[in-house]
Design an enzyme around this catalytic site. Sequence first.
Site, PDB file in Angstrom:
ATOM      1  CG  ASN A 140       4.520   2.542  24.031  1.00 16.41           C
ATOM      2  OD1 ASN A 140       3.353   2.508  23.642  1.00 16.41           O
ATOM      3  ND2 ASN A 140       5.042   1.594  24.787  1.00 16.41           N
TER       4      ASN A 140
ATOM      5  CE  LYS B  73       4.231   2.245  28.181  1.00 18.54           C
ATOM      6  NZ  LYS B  73       4.864   1.805  29.406  1.00 18.54           N
TER       7      LYS B  73
ATOM      8  CG  HIS C 266       6.004  -2.733  25.616  1.00 11.93           C
ATOM      9  ND1 HIS C 266       5.567  -2.871  26.907  1.00 11.93           N
ATOM     10  CD2 HIS C 266       6.636  -1.535  25.551  1.00 11.93           C
ATOM     11  CE1 HIS C 266       5.925  -1.788  27.594  1.00 11.93           C
ATOM     12  NE2 HIS C 266       6.570  -0.960  26.792  1.00 11.93           N
TER      13      HIS C 266
ATOM     14  CD  GLU D 228       3.379  -1.491  29.624  1.00 13.07           C
ATOM     15  OE1 GLU D 228       2.744  -1.044  28.657  1.00 13.07           O
ATOM     16  OE2 GLU D 228       4.092  -0.773  30.363  1.00 13.07           O
TER      17      GLU D 228
ATOM     18  CD  GLU E 199      10.651  -0.140  26.489  1.00  7.94           C
ATOM     19  OE1 GLU E 199      10.533   1.083  26.503  1.00  7.94           O
ATOM     20  OE2 GLU E 199       9.682  -0.914  26.477  1.00  7.94           O
TER      21      GLU E 199
ATOM     22  N   GLY F 242       7.774   2.982  33.558  1.00 12.16           N
ATOM     23  CA  GLY F 242       6.668   3.606  34.281  1.00 12.16           C
ATOM     24  C   GLY F 242       6.938   3.815  35.763  1.00 12.16           C
TER      25      GLY F 242
ATOM     26  CB  SER G  99      11.699   6.141  33.840  1.00 11.40           C
ATOM     27  OG  SER G  99      10.665   5.398  34.462  1.00 11.40           O
TER      28      SER G  99
HETATM   29  P1  PGA Z   1       7.928   4.865  30.351  1.00  2.82           P
HETATM   30  O1  PGA Z   1       7.529   3.708  29.333  1.00  2.82           O
HETATM   31  O2  PGA Z   1       8.735   5.878  29.591  1.00  2.82           O
HETATM   32  O3  PGA Z   1       6.621   5.422  30.858  1.00  2.82           O
HETATM   33  O4  PGA Z   1       8.736   4.231  31.438  1.00  2.82           O
HETATM   34  C1  PGA Z   1       8.426   3.245  28.359  1.00  2.82           C
HETATM   35  C2  PGA Z   1       7.841   2.081  27.617  1.00  2.82           C
HETATM   36  O5  PGA Z   1       7.219   1.210  28.235  1.00  2.82           O
HETATM   37  O6  PGA Z   1       7.975   1.982  26.384  1.00  2.82           O
END
Ligand code: PGA
Length: 250
Positions: free
Chosen positions: A8, A10, A93, A95, A162, A168, A207
Amino acid sequence: MSALIVANWKMNGSMPAIAEFVEQWQAMGSATLSGARTVICPPYPYLSEFRKTATSLELGAQDCSVQGQGAYTGEVAPAMLSELGCRWVILGHSERRQYHQETDALVALKVANAKAAGLATIVCVGEHLAQREAGNHKAVVESQLAGSLEGATPEALVIAYEPVWAIGTGVSASAEQADDMHRWIRECLSAKYGETASEIAVIYGGSVKPDTAGELFACDMIDGGLVGGASLEARSFHEIAQAASDSGRE
Ligand code: PGA
């Protein structure tokens, strides 16, 4: 099912960054990754570039419209994504839920719309830190699943667990925490779908890094990963995909 590893990106990337990623990815090769399906979900404008240059990666999008077509400025219809070669779409997601006020009900409508256009859907669920600390994490995820999968059938469906506090932040859920939640998600899916729930992959995101991937993917309940930050570099994404491929799923 083989492990599923989804990048992903983003709202990251650029044409030079893609060229570098693809050059490195091709150089490392996919011959050793036969136990994993690898999917790249870049921002919409870069889908075609990946399709042209990174043929060993399956293509996905990070979101799609709840509408089919028409006067919806700024939206992208799932049929357009299919046309561009996408097989996958990430929906719900955290976000999107946080910055675009997406609700479970909206996610459910998007799932239906995406599936009707032939896309496989990766539906994200996960609790906030306060909800985990209050001991509500399983109830939160159960309710997100119920709402986001309203009317959805188990074919072409993947769930991504998640935990929001792990996204993140560099702090991954422990393998025990992830395995425990994945077990719960499987129970919820079995209650809804019966035996056919076994078709649904449940992948972990938050992460995921090369040094934690092996331990996570060794868990029986974890069928792969949704990888943000560590997917921006070909080498670390490849190492994570390698860990998944080596985890020995059929
Ligand atoms: P990250 O993001 O690996 O940077 O924590 C995962 C995600 O939001 O899909």
